[in-house]
Motif scaffolding. Structure first.
Motif, PDB file in Angstrom:
ATOM      1  N   ASP A  98     -36.488  12.821 -77.607  1.00 57.51           N
ATOM      2  CA  ASP A  98     -36.393  12.587 -79.094  1.00 57.51           C
ATOM      3  C   ASP A  98     -34.846  12.696 -79.419  1.00 57.51           C
ATOM      4  O   ASP A  98     -34.412  13.728 -78.968  1.00 57.51           O
ATOM      5  CB  ASP A  98     -37.216  13.411 -80.165  1.00 57.51           C
ATOM      6  N   GLY A  99     -34.331  11.725 -79.893  1.00 55.29           N
ATOM      7  CA  GLY A  99     -32.881  11.925 -80.183  1.00 55.29           C
ATOM      8  C   GLY A  99     -31.917  11.327 -78.995  1.00 55.29           C
ATOM      9  O   GLY A  99     -30.763  11.425 -79.263  1.00 55.29           O
ATOM     10  N   VAL A 140     -15.150   2.849 -74.456  1.00 53.79           N
ATOM     11  CA  VAL A 140     -14.166   3.957 -74.962  1.00 53.79           C
ATOM     12  C   VAL A 140     -14.801   5.271 -74.419  1.00 53.79           C
ATOM     13  O   VAL A 140     -15.803   5.578 -74.007  1.00 53.79           O
ATOM     14  CB  VAL A 140     -14.414   4.011 -76.565  1.00 53.79           C
ATOM     15  N   PHE A 141     -13.708   6.158 -74.626  1.00 53.77           N
ATOM     16  CA  PHE A 141     -13.980   7.718 -74.315  1.00 53.77           C
ATOM     17  C   PHE A 141     -14.964   8.162 -75.366  1.00 53.77           C
ATOM     18  O   PHE A 141     -14.657   7.907 -76.521  1.00 53.77           O
ATOM     19  CB  PHE A 141     -12.729   8.416 -74.103  1.00 53.77           C
ATOM     20  N   ILE A 142     -15.804   9.039 -74.756  1.00 52.87           N
ATOM     21  CA  ILE A 142     -16.601   9.772 -75.696  1.00 52.87           C
ATOM     22  C   ILE A 142     -16.537  11.317 -75.536  1.00 52.87           C
ATOM     23  O   ILE A 142     -16.487  11.785 -74.383  1.00 52.87           O
ATOM     24  CB  ILE A 142     -18.099   9.121 -75.768  1.00 52.87           C
ATOM     25  N   ASP A 143     -16.577  12.000 -76.738  1.00 54.33           N
ATOM     26  CA  ASP A 143     -16.682  13.492 -76.262  1.00 54.33           C
ATOM     27  C   ASP A 143     -17.607  14.230 -77.607  1.00 54.33           C
ATOM     28  O   ASP A 143     -17.337  15.489 -77.488  1.00 54.33           O
ATOM     29  CB  ASP A 143     -15.256  14.113 -76.170  1.00 54.33           C
ATOM     30  N   ASP A 144     -18.444  13.593 -78.366  1.00 56.06           N
ATOM     31  CA  ASP A 144     -18.876  14.022 -79.397  1.00 56.06           C
ATOM     32  C   ASP A 144     -20.086  14.639 -78.829  1.00 56.06           C
ATOM     33  O   ASP A 144     -21.105  13.962 -78.490  1.00 56.06           O
ATOM     34  CB  ASP A 144     -19.551  12.995 -80.614  1.00 56.06           C
ATOM     35  N   GLU A 183     -18.678   5.041 -81.699  1.00 53.32           N
ATOM     36  CA  GLU A 183     -18.534   3.716 -82.364  1.00 53.32           C
ATOM     37  C   GLU A 183     -19.888   3.035 -82.539  1.00 53.32           C
ATOM     38  O   GLU A 183     -20.136   2.445 -83.374  1.00 53.32           O
ATOM     39  CB  GLU A 183     -17.688   2.648 -81.364  1.00 53.32           C
ATOM     40  N   CYS A 184     -20.831   3.303 -81.324  1.00 52.72           N
ATOM     41  CA  CYS A 184     -22.233   2.626 -81.563  1.00 52.72           C
ATOM     42  C   CYS A 184     -23.471   3.478 -81.606  1.00 52.72           C
ATOM     43  O   CYS A 184     -24.376   3.020 -81.973  1.00 52.72           O
ATOM     44  CB  CYS A 184     -22.345   1.587 -80.239  1.00 52.72           C
ATOM     45  N   GLY A 185     -23.147   4.573 -81.645  1.00 51.28           N
ATOM     46  CA  GLY A 185     -23.947   5.966 -82.022  1.00 51.28           C
ATOM     47  C   GLY A 185     -25.028   6.126 -80.675  1.00 51.28           C
ATOM     48  O   GLY A 185     -26.074   6.920 -80.996  1.00 51.28           O
ATOM     49  N   THR A 186     -24.749   5.236 -79.559  1.00 52.71           N
ATOM     50  CA  THR A 186     -25.842   5.548 -78.410  1.00 52.71           C
ATOM     51  C   THR A 186     -25.434   6.986 -78.008  1.00 52.71           C
ATOM     52  O   THR A 186     -24.416   7.654 -77.848  1.00 52.71           O
ATOM     53  CB  THR A 186     -25.264   4.599 -77.341  1.00 52.71           C
ATOM     54  N   VAL A 187     -26.614   7.694 -77.615  1.00 55.12           N
ATOM     55  CA  VAL A 187     -26.843   9.245 -77.178  1.00 55.12           C
ATOM     56  C   VAL A 187     -27.123   8.972 -75.737  1.00 55.12           C
ATOM     57  O   VAL A 187     -27.974   8.671 -75.404  1.00 55.12           O
ATOM     58  CB  VAL A 187     -27.587   9.829 -78.047  1.00 55.12           C
ATOM     59  N   TYR A 188     -26.235   9.597 -75.066  1.00 50.76           N
ATOM     60  CA  TYR A 188     -26.546   9.825 -73.635  1.00 50.76           C
ATOM     61  C   TYR A 188     -26.714  11.155 -73.249  1.00 50.76           C
ATOM     62  O   TYR A 188     -26.011  12.358 -73.520  1.00 50.76           O
ATOM     63  CB  TYR A 188     -25.193   9.308 -72.788  1.00 50.76           C
ATOM     64  N   CYS A 189     -27.695  11.517 -72.219  1.00 48.31           N
ATOM     65  CA  CYS A 189     -27.779  12.619 -71.678  1.00 48.31           C
ATOM     66  C   CYS A 189     -28.675  12.826 -70.527  1.00 48.31           C
ATOM     67  O   CYS A 189     -29.573  12.279 -70.337  1.00 48.31           O
ATOM     68  CB  CYS A 189     -28.521  13.642 -72.600  1.00 48.31           C
ATOM     69  N   PRO A 190     -28.002  13.110 -69.267  1.00 51.45           N
ATOM     70  CA  PRO A 190     -26.732  13.690 -69.197  1.00 51.45           C
ATOM     71  C   PRO A 190     -25.594  12.545 -69.369  1.00 51.45           C
ATOM     72  O   PRO A 190     -25.799  11.363 -69.183  1.00 51.45           O
ATOM     73  CB  PRO A 190     -26.807  14.171 -67.788  1.00 51.45           C
ATOM     74  N   ALA A 191     -24.442  12.936 -69.802  1.00 49.30           N
ATOM     75  CA  ALA A 191     -23.572  11.810 -70.241  1.00 49.30           C
ATOM     76  C   ALA A 191     -22.396  11.665 -69.314  1.00 49.30           C
ATOM     77  O   ALA A 191     -21.870  12.376 -68.743  1.00 49.30           O
ATOM     78  CB  ALA A 191     -22.947  12.597 -71.620  1.00 49.30           C
TER      79      ALA A 191
END
Lengths: 382, 411, 147
Positions: free
Chosen positions: C102-103, C61-65, C44-52
């Motif tokens: 990055d990213g 919301v659930f995320i799994d991308d 939905e918002c495009g936030t990238v998490y690592c580690p997620a």
């Protein structure tokens, strides 16, 4: 007093002895589920109150990892470290000021995480004396209370079997309860082992995993969110001395005081006549009549007759714990709110097999401490 | 919503490392007695009590039960609040809602901590014990010894990342952290209820203390303290009846982020110096209180600073000054008791930290300044019309803000 | 002062069995075997998490991308350690830092090697030095080093 706050909805897990989940996932699923049911998002919630216990969760500041899953990220959240019914009172106060329209209350207990299910009471014990002497734990204290209560009116231990059998057969009708003993009887209860005389295993609550979220809303907002708001009519709390030697364990003055505060607010002058159904956090069979007396729902000395006559059954004159109460499941910190949820189901006519005939006014009770040292009472109405 | 005023404050006679002469309930009782003495009230006058402390530090669960009689609570409603570092102010805010809602008229807030009877290290590690265990299982070295897995930050933990990031944003240097720590220890010397008092502290003496993890020195870090603080509040009608001097509550607010910098299993880490919850909580409090310009309206400010740099950081986050300005105000002497922005005249948390009381002390100190009752020489000289109290806690994630005034809020 | 007595006590927060959410962490650990870093992106918002985590904290919301994030990035903050978590002095000062890869929208903590503490600055570019032998544990990463 016109509180003008209602329960707009709730979401609770069916209780289990081990939910095989994490605190975060359970919290996330409970709150998402409730938001979906009500057609709202976390943006619609004004404030959050969480009720968890650090010793139970094994974590200092146990709400630290729950803010984001419950939906409180970058919002107003606080924590009441007591039974969840107290957190509900606090949330209600916040709405009463007019500063918030909605409040989400979260409470859960994952006893399955604990090595010993009675640990959180062990740590309530006074470290300078009670913990040194090592005589008291949650069960031995409850047993002392049971003995006091039975002896005071000359009841036999069979009264405990009768109360437990009534509660456990109610619980078997309620899909949210952990203990599902559909073939329970007084004899089967009596056949369970003594934990501490006179308390047998089936006279006591089972260690439980369970959780609940409740959405409270101000009058207008509640009517927007649901066509069956359940109104908070009165609420009260009180506390007794800590050392059980300073107390008469056969009575609960703090429950009576808390009830009086709640009844006065709700305009209840004759509890037996005006209350239709009671959900009481009685963690041990003897506590049910004891607390019911303190709530003014039962006359002292009459428990044996009242239970034998069926007055407290689902189809009785004054149903007590039609859900089965905590003997069916006791997720520590959530139990008071579970009782409230069961009362809400009753008042909405949605209690299915546990439904009592007339349900317009309910009294709900929660407790904390050894032998219910501290008590909270809420009156609900349609 | 009705107005609420603070009518009295009670502290334990001292805030020190070890109170060997009293048990926990006895220590709390001292502060309760002090509050009654200071206000002339008796237990009968109190309608309800809110109670706060970080119980995992002493190993006593729900200590308000054990101390029920010592806090004079028998037969009364008691609500227990525990939210980490912000506990004191969260308990205050709970008390505030008890009165503002109309349910009660006079409420007592009781907070304490007796670190000497517990193990603060166990308590602190307990915030993230499961994460630590999981990391140990995956090869991380939690002691910070060797290898990539090291958390870094030494015993100051993620705070050193916060301090470094702050210095970068603000264009300040470690000497400014030395300077603010020294100022607060000097302030503490004029506060009979402070713990670490040093009337001769200077940036140079602080700079001599060993570095833990640059830019945090030992001299920048708060102590662990034994002490209790009690505050009595009342509705407007009752406050005017019961007290000649009242510190009126204009607004309370609170904001929670997620568990920053503690949750290493899930990537929720971002800039620990950003403190968005502070910005949000402050904005909300200013709106509620009708504060138009935080740069000019406050006469006294009390900031929750477990680590000295946080005074400077939060002054900026609260909008009392622009980013990059706080250390200049420090250099110009404007944060001192006789400056334009008297900050932490009490000595702050960096001088006294009985955790359960620390956030409440920010409120009580502001209240005492408004009432003109701060003892020992730490009362500011001017009239105090509006004060700002700030609390902070959790895993760098909770902020509470309370605004007080010398007359009831209008409108 | 009256006589007081001290009694010994103990309490353990560590006597619990814990369950924690580890899927996102495991995703990252697995990808490290190939000298890569994998996280999740909120749809939905495009936030990238690592580690997620398993959900997005902003959108609830659930995320799994699954997405890959770079092993190069920028130092956002750092510290120079002189003592460990117990206060024991380290053999020599050691730099650790938080890096924005990055990213990725979340910052990564780690040690910074092959650079003098005085030469470290916020904004410098760094990259991960991978261990030659990798098994899917945090030890697979040796340190951050200048790019």
């Amino acid at each position: 007093m016109d509180i003008n706050v209602a329960v707009a909805g709730f979401n609770m897990t069916p209780c289990s002895s081990d939910l095989v989940t994490t605190r975060e996932r359970m919290t996330f699923e409970l709150s998402s589920g409730l938001f979906d049911d009500l057609g709202i998002t976390r943006d619609d919630v004004g404030t959050y109150i969480i009720a968890t216990n650090d010793f139970l969760d094994g974590r200092t500041i146990s709400n630290v990892f729950l803010d984001a899953p419950v939906g409180a990220y970058m919002k107003d959240e606080s924590k009441v470290e007591m039974d969840g019914l107290n957190a509900l009172m606090y949330a209600c106060m916040r709405i009463m000021t007019g500063q918030y329209e909605t409040a989400l209350v979260l409470a859960f207990g994952l006893t399955g995480y604990q090595v010993s299910p009675y640990l959180h009471i062990d740590y309530i014990m006074d470290p300078t004396y009670d913990r040194q002497v090592k005589l008291l734990n949650e069960l031995s204290a409850a047993a002392l209370q049971a003995r006091c209560y039975l002896d005071k009116f000359g009841y036999s231990e069979e009264l405990l079997d009768e109360i437990a059998a009534k509660d456990l057969s109610n619980a078997a009708l309620d899909p949210y309860q952990l203990r599902q003993l559909s073939d329970i009887s007084k004899e089967k209860v009596k056949g369970s082992d003594y934990l501490y005389e006179p308390l047998r295993e089936l006279h006591c609550y089972p260690p439980t995993d369970g959780g609940i979220v409740v959405l409270l809303a101000s009058g207008e907002k509640a009517k927007e969110l649901t066509d069956k708001p359940v109104w908070i009519k009165g609420m009260g709390q009180s506390i007794d001395p800590y050392y059980i030697g300073d107390r008469d364990l056969s009575v609960s003055p703090s429950t009576t005081q808390a009830a009086k505060r709640a009844y006065d607010m709700a305009g209840i002058t004759d509890p037996k006549g005006q209350v239709d159904v009671a959900e009481i956090s009685s963690l041990f069979a003897c506590q049910e009549p004891l607390l019911a007396e303190a709530l003014g729902l039962l006359d002292q000395g009459r428990a044996a007759d009242v239970y034998a006559s069926g007055d407290t059954a689902i189809d009785g004159k004054l149903p007590i714990n039609p859900s089965g109460g905590p003997l069916g499941a006791h997720p520590i910190c959530a139990t008071g709110l579970l009782r409230m949820a069961e009362a809400v189901r009753q008042l909405r006519g949605e209690a299915e097999k546990n439904q009592v005939a007339k349900a317009e006014t309910a009294v709900v009770h929660g407790q904390d401490g050894v032998c219910a040292q501290q008590n909270v009472v809420v009156v609900l109405g349609t | 919503m009705r107005n609420v005023g603070i009518i009295g404050v009670g502290y334990t006679p001292v805030f020190v490392s070890k109170r060997k002469d009293v048990s926990i309930p006895e220590m709390i009782s001292e502060a309760v007695d002090a509050a009654f003495d200071n206000t002339g009230l008796t237990p009968q006058d109190i309608d309800a009590i809110t109670f706060g402390n970080m119980h995992t530090f002493e190993g006593v669960n729900m200590p308000h039960l054990w101390g029920a009689e010592h806090i004079r609570s028998l037969g009364k409603p008691v609500m227990r609040i525990a939210t980490g570092g912000t506990t004191g102010m969260s308990a205050f805010q709970a008390g505030y809602y008890h009165v503002a809602s109309g349910l009660h008229d006079v409420v007592m807030i009781v907070t304490y901590e007796k670190h000497s009877e517990g193990d603060a290290q166990v308590g602190l590690m307990g915030i993230i014990t499961p994460e630590v265990m999981a990391m140990l299982a995956s090869g991380i070295d939690v002691t910070g010894g060797k290898g990539m897995g090291a958390i870094g930050g030494g015993s100051a933990g993620g705070i050193s990342y916060q301090a470094m990031s702050y210095l970068n944003h603000a264009g300040a240097g470690i000497e400014h952290i030395d300077g603010i720590a020294a100022m607060e220890r000097r302030n503490a010397a004029k506060n009979p209820y402070a713990h670490l008092k040093d009337p001769n502290a200077t940036a140079e003496t602080i700079a001599k203390t060993p570095l833990v993890s640059y830019p945090i020195r030992f001299g920048h870090i708060c102590p662990t303290t034994d002490g209790a603080t009690v505050c009595i509040i009342a509705s407007e009608e009752k406050a005017k009846e019961l007290a000649d001097k009242v510190a009126w509550v204009w607004a309370v607010s609170n904001c929670a982020s997620d568990a920053t910098t503690g949750n290493l299993i899930e990537g929720l880490i971002t800039d620990p110096a950003e403190q968005m919850p502070c910005i949000i909580a402050a904005r909300q409090a200013y709106e509620r209180a009708g504060i138009k310009d935080p740069k000019t309206e406050f006469d006294v400010i009390e900031i929750y600073n477990g680590f000295a740099h946080q005074t400077l950081m939060f002054l900026e986050k609260l909008g009392v000054c622009e980013v990059g300005e706080a250390h200049k105000l420090l250099e110009a002497g404007e944060l001192e008791r006789d400056g334009r922005f008297p900050t932490n005249a009490s000595g702050g948390v960096v001088s006294t930290n009985a955790i359960g009381t620390s956030a409440l002390n920010r409120v009580t100190e502001c209240a005492l300044q408004i009432m003109g009752k701060a003892e020992g020489g730490h009362q500011v000289d001017k009239d105090v019309h509006k004060a700002l109290a700030h609390g902070w806690g959790g895993l760098m994630q909770y902020v509470t803000v309370t605004i007080l005034g010398d007359e009831p809020r209008k409108g | 002062m009256e006589e007081t007595r001290e009694v010994q006590g103990a309490w353990e927060l560590s006597t619990f069995k814990f369950r924690i959410e580890g899927d996102g962490f495991q995703l990252m650990l697995n990808s490290m075997k190939d000298a890569k870093l994998k996280g999740l992106k909120c749809q939905e918002c495009g936030t990238v998490y690592c580690p997620a985590p398993f959900y997005c904290r902003k959108c609830h919301v659930f995320i799994d991308d699954e997405v890959e994030v770079s092993d190069h990035g920028e130092v956002m903050t750092y510290t120079i350690g002189y003592a460990d978590v117990r206060g024991e002095p380290l053999d020599e000062p050691r730099v650790s830092c938080m890096v924005k890869l990055d990213g990725c929208d979340t910052w990564f903590m780690g040690v910074l090697d092959e650079v003098e503490p005085d030469d470290v600055h916020i904004g410098m570019r760094v990259k991960l030095k991978w261990n030659e032998e990798r098994v899917g544990s945090l030890q697979d990463m040796e340190a951050f080093i200048p790019e």
